[in-house]
Design an enzyme around this catalytic site. Structure first.
Site, mmCIF file in Angstrom:
data_model
loop_
_atom_site.group_PDB
_atom_site.id
_atom_site.type_symbol
_atom_site.label_atom_id
_atom_site.label_comp_id
_atom_site.label_asym_id
_atom_site.label_seq_id
_atom_site.Cartn_x
_atom_site.Cartn_y
_atom_site.Cartn_z
ATOM 1 N N ASP A 202 -2.345 -13.400 -5.007
ATOM 2 C CA ASP A 202 -3.051 -14.161 -3.971
ATOM 3 C C ASP A 202 -2.118 -15.305 -3.556
ATOM 4 O O ASP A 202 -1.965 -16.284 -4.273
ATOM 5 C CB ASP A 202 -4.370 -14.683 -4.563
ATOM 6 C CG ASP A 202 -5.059 -15.695 -3.645
ATOM 7 O OD1 ASP A 202 -4.466 -16.072 -2.617
ATOM 8 O OD2 ASP A 202 -6.182 -16.110 -3.983
ATOM 9 N N CYS A 366 -14.328 -23.853 -4.081
ATOM 10 C CA CYS A 366 -14.381 -22.390 -4.250
ATOM 11 C C CYS A 366 -13.730 -21.960 -5.558
ATOM 12 O O CYS A 366 -13.060 -20.911 -5.624
ATOM 13 C CB CYS A 366 -13.713 -21.664 -3.080
ATOM 14 S SG CYS A 366 -14.544 -21.907 -1.535
HETATM 15 C C1 LIG Z 1 -5.795 -19.587 -3.606
HETATM 16 C C2 LIG Z 1 -6.696 -19.170 -2.482
HETATM 17 N N1 LIG Z 1 -7.104 -17.906 -2.394
HETATM 18 C C3 LIG Z 1 -7.894 -17.469 -1.411
HETATM 19 C C4 LIG Z 1 -8.332 -18.322 -0.425
HETATM 20 C C5 LIG Z 1 -9.182 -17.794 0.678
HETATM 21 O O1 LIG Z 1 -8.513 -17.905 1.901
HETATM 22 P P1 LIG Z 1 -9.260 -17.586 3.272
HETATM 23 O O2 LIG Z 1 -10.507 -18.412 3.260
HETATM 24 O O3 LIG Z 1 -8.278 -18.002 4.311
HETATM 25 O O4 LIG Z 1 -9.539 -16.143 3.297
HETATM 26 C C6 LIG Z 1 -7.956 -19.660 -0.469
HETATM 27 C C7 LIG Z 1 -8.460 -20.627 0.506
HETATM 28 O O5 LIG Z 1 -8.501 -21.812 0.281
HETATM 29 C C8 LIG Z 1 -7.104 -20.098 -1.516
HETATM 30 O O6 LIG Z 1 -6.686 -21.368 -1.598
#
Ligand SMILES: Cc1ncc(COP(=O)(O)O)c(C=O)c1O
Length: 408
Positions: A202, A366
């Site tokens: 990710d 999140c």
């Molecule tokens: C480490 C990580 N993964 C996944 C995401 C999700 O990204 P998106 O909301 O652009 O799909 C984020 C968003 O803050 C993130 O920081």
């Protein structure tokens, strides 16, 4: 020289001229979304005004131009991550969609009943929930690599986990959005491959702060979002090795992802379109061209020096505040600083800072399981970008101290 470079970067961002609560804006929330340079804003305006035709469909001139712009965006991404082929770059709507694409297609192919997915305790919800749904659906197991109290992955447990569990798929953040630590993904990938597991990284935060060479790190999949790396929102990327993308079934179905369709049977388009059903965000995709050009331009000594100065200053000042704890400490820290302050609610701090013109993130970010593990209900997060300055950090520390005095 340094001031000139940063000033020149700042001048490219109209957003930074905003005033909030009558104060000059200090934008410290780039990990949530980065601002866009004028080159990207102008390109969006230009394409919306004069190049808004659907891609891959009509033979008319403007459809061909829109297709060229969109495919140039794909090529810019391919070069940026050093993928071998354009077929390995799938457009999605963002990191979340990229991970969901994987979690909805690897079942039965790269992950079977009784096998396991390994993630870490420091993942964004987008890299937890899709794996919970998948593993529950197919009867697989979800396993977590622990992080220690400073936020580092506990690498000593890695081999033990692979030896004791039937791990076939790994998904982990290059950089945690809470801790800001650059994780040892190369070691993770090598270990996973040694045990026959595939790895997705990710890269939502990693692509912004690190040079990514997918061939060198040898990840099987890597995903990121446009809006965090100066491109448009609603567009993102899933990189995958061609040999793996080829054996995964399509997920979303509809126009553009087909070769031929009869009333009863369909054959699918070749990569990358097999995974791009429906009208894509073609203007968003095209914005990767100017956005990644900008991203490349800020990978320079002056920006690094500025980042180091801001980091040294913030760590020194934050750690000297009584009752303040920073989560995620180490040499491998990117400019993301999450902290709690004893006896003070994270939202109160963020609200008071907002009234002083400073935008920071607060709450669970999140990453509820990680923040709960630290025994907190939320944190305050400051995340920096190349357009931030030491002077802004100084104003922020003054404002933070003032907010703490008001709340204690
Ligand atoms: C480490 C990580 N993964 C996944 C995401 C999700 O990204 P998106 O909301 O652009 O799909 C984020 C968003 O803050 C993130 O920081």
């Amino acid at each position: 020289m340094l001031t000139n470079t940063i000033e020149n970067i700042r001048n490219q961002f109209p957003f930074l001229t905003n005033k909030v609560s009558g104060k000059e804006l200090i934008y410290f929330d780039s990990a949530a979304t980065s601002q866009r340079p004028q080159s990207v804003i102008s390109a969006i305006n230009e394409w919306n005004s004069f190049a808004n035709a659907n891609v891959h469909r009509a033979v008319h001139h403007l459809s061909a131009c829109a297709t060229d712009n969109y495919e140039s965006g794909r090529e810019a991404i391919r070069k940026f991550v050093n993928a071998s082929k354009r077929e390995e770059i799938i457009f999605t709507s963002g990191t979340t969609a990229s991970i969901n694409l994987l979690a909805n297609t690897i079942g039965g192919v790269l992950l079977k009943e009784g096998e396991a997915v390994l993630i870490t305790e420091a993942e964004h919800h987008s890299n937890i929930v899709p794996w919970q749904i998948l593993t529950q659906r197919i009867g697989a197991k979800l396993i977590y690599l622990p992080v220690d109290e400073s936020g580092q992955w506990d690498m000593e447990q890695l081999d033990t986990l692979f030896e004791s569990e039937n791990i076939k798929f790994v998904s982990a953040a290059h950089i945690s959005n809470v801790l800001g630590l650059v994780n040892p993904i190369e070691r993770l990938i090598q270990t996973a491959h040694k045990y026959g597991a595939k790895v997705h990284i990710d890269g939502a935060q990693g692509i912004v702060h690190q040079e990514v060479d997918v061939k060198k790190i040898d990840c099987d999949f890597y995903s990121f979002s446009g809006h965090k790396i100066y491109a448009a929102t609603g567009i993102g990327v899933l990189y995958g090795k061609e040999s793996l993308l080829d054996i995964l079934p399509p997920w979303m179905a509809g126009g553009d992802m087909v070769d031929t369709v009869t009333f009863y049977k369909t054959t699918y388009a070749k990569l990358p379109l097999k995974f791009e059903a429906g009208t894509p965000n073609f203007i968003g995709g095209a914005t990767f061209t100017p956005a990644l050009e900008f991203a490349r331009s800020v990978r320079c000594h002056q920006v690094e020096q500025n980042e180091r100065m801001m980091k040294d200053f913030l760590i020194k000042e934050l750690t000297s505040i009584e009752g303040l704890e920073i989560y995620g400490m180490g040499e491998n820290k990117s400019p993301v600083y999450s902290f709690s302050i004893d006896g003070i609610h994270h939202s109160d701090i963020a609200m008071l800072l907002d009234q002083m013109g400073i935008a920071v993130r607060s709450g669970l970010m999140c990453a509820e399981p990680l923040i709960n593990k630290f025994g907190k209900t939320g944190l305050v997060r400051v995340s920096l970008a190349p357009y931030n300055t030491l002077q802004e950090c100084e104003i922020f520390i003054d404002a933070l101290n003032r907010a703490i005095r008001m709340l204690r």
